[in-house]
Scaffold this motif. Sequence first.
Motif, short mmCIF file in Angstrom:
data_model
loop_
_atom_site.label_atom_id
_atom_site.label_comp_id
_atom_site.label_asym_id
_atom_site.label_seq_id
_atom_site.Cartn_x
_atom_site.Cartn_y
_atom_site.Cartn_z
N ARG A 267 3.41 12.00 1.13
CA ARG A 267 3.06 11.04 0.07
C ARG A 267 2.24 9.89 0.65
O ARG A 267 2.45 9.46 1.78
CB ARG A 267 4.31 10.48 -0.61
CG ARG A 267 5.07 11.49 -1.47
CD ARG A 267 5.98 10.78 -2.44
NE ARG A 267 5.21 10.15 -3.52
CZ ARG A 267 5.74 9.29 -4.40
NH1 ARG A 267 7.01 8.95 -4.31
NH2 ARG A 267 5.00 8.78 -5.36
N ILE A 271 0.29 4.89 -2.98
CA ILE A 271 0.89 5.30 -4.26
C ILE A 271 2.32 4.78 -4.37
O ILE A 271 2.72 4.23 -5.40
CB ILE A 271 0.85 6.83 -4.40
CG1 ILE A 271 -0.61 7.31 -4.47
CG2 ILE A 271 1.62 7.29 -5.63
CD1 ILE A 271 -0.76 8.82 -4.47
N VAL A 272 3.08 4.89 -3.29
CA VAL A 272 4.48 4.48 -3.29
C VAL A 272 4.62 2.97 -3.44
O VAL A 272 5.51 2.48 -4.14
CB VAL A 272 5.18 4.96 -1.99
CG1 VAL A 272 6.60 4.40 -1.90
CG2 VAL A 272 5.20 6.48 -1.92
N GLY A 274 3.09 0.76 -5.09
CA GLY A 274 3.02 0.22 -6.45
C GLY A 274 4.38 0.20 -7.12
O GLY A 274 4.72 -0.75 -7.85
N ASP A 275 5.18 1.23 -6.89
CA ASP A 275 6.53 1.27 -7.46
C ASP A 275 7.45 0.27 -6.78
O ASP A 275 8.36 -0.29 -7.40
CB ASP A 275 7.12 2.68 -7.30
CG ASP A 275 6.34 3.72 -8.08
OD1 ASP A 275 5.75 3.36 -9.12
OD2 ASP A 275 6.29 4.89 -7.64
N VAL A 276 7.22 0.01 -5.50
CA VAL A 276 8.12 -0.83 -4.72
C VAL A 276 7.87 -2.32 -4.96
O VAL A 276 8.81 -3.12 -5.10
CB VAL A 276 7.99 -0.51 -3.22
CG1 VAL A 276 8.89 -1.43 -2.39
CG2 VAL A 276 8.33 0.95 -2.95
N SER A 278 5.54 -3.92 -7.30
CA SER A 278 4.80 -4.35 -8.48
C SER A 278 5.41 -5.57 -9.17
O SER A 278 4.71 -6.30 -9.87
CB SER A 278 4.68 -3.21 -9.48
OG SER A 278 5.97 -2.77 -9.88
N LYS A 279 6.69 -5.85 -8.97
CA LYS A 279 7.34 -6.96 -9.67
C LYS A 279 7.50 -8.20 -8.81
O LYS A 279 8.08 -9.20 -9.26
CB LYS A 279 8.71 -6.51 -10.19
CG LYS A 279 8.62 -5.42 -11.26
CD LYS A 279 9.98 -5.04 -11.80
CE LYS A 279 9.86 -3.94 -12.86
NZ LYS A 279 11.18 -3.51 -13.39
N THR A 287 -6.80 -2.79 -10.44
CA THR A 287 -7.25 -1.40 -10.52
C THR A 287 -8.68 -1.35 -11.04
O THR A 287 -8.99 -1.94 -12.07
CB THR A 287 -6.33 -0.58 -11.44
OG1 THR A 287 -4.99 -0.66 -10.93
CG2 THR A 287 -6.75 0.88 -11.47
#
Length: 315
Positions: A267, A271-272, A274-276, A278-279, A287
Amino acid sequence: MRRNLELPDEVAVELAGSQDVVLRALQAHLECKVFLRGNLLTLDGEQSETDAGERVVRELSDLITRGHQIGPGTIAAVTGALDAHESPARVLEDVVWHHRGLSIAPKSVNQKRYVDSIRANTVTFGIGPAGTGKTFLAVALAAAALSRHEVNRIILTRPAVEAGERLGFLPGDLMAKVDPYLRPLFDALHDMLDPEKVSRHLERGVIEIAPLAFMRGRSINDSFIILDEAQNTTPEQMKMFLTRLGFGSKMVVTGDVTQVDLPPEQRSGLIVVGDVLSKLDDIEFVTFGAEDVVRHKLVQRIVEAYDEHSQRRDR
């Protein structure tokens, strides 16, 4: 509906351009037909179309009278800004860096958003296709920050991953070995600074260019750090890089998640992440899309064609 606009002579000359290149670009971005005879510009189409055309022409005229040179890219920036309800002048007049007559400024609304994000946040991620100015603008902002003594050095890095080819063992010292991987960053630097100044900064460590692996174990203070081609990092490498952040430093991470050169089972850290993250505050993700491509017009069409093919395959 036909609408006639009388333009100042200098505006008419600039819009006519060489072989009507600017006029053709203007027509391509408007729904109505465009004619120029002398200093009289005619818009022909539905009322809503000519209204929109008049707004674009007025904005262009205002930019020309302020000293802007108008090219096909400027037309795209103006129409894009108006579509996004932004001021074209606000986008195009935000000059990031000057060097020997070269003025570097955003050419699209998203590029303006990216520049503002880098200025306002400690960590900015620029994610999008090739040719959207992610690395170029980041290096320009880094050069500006260094010239204003906001940072003590610039650090440019990228993972040493071949794009589908095996380069094998490379001769020479460290700089010679990493040059093929880091050449795009060198090219951007030489656009911003004189070659002699770049060489001097490299010798003194004011500019450091190194593979990502060389970041491990460091804590980097008072620096402008750019990670390029971040789609080729693993999640572990991305975590390692981000945790190098020290006091007074700023980080910019750029990449294109559609061009991952890692093994299929691995992976991408871009990409990963962004999930980790983003907040989290003080971190922003910007983007880019095909509409932000500022290279040759064909590059934008290539990006769009690949996007459409990918969507068809997914369906």
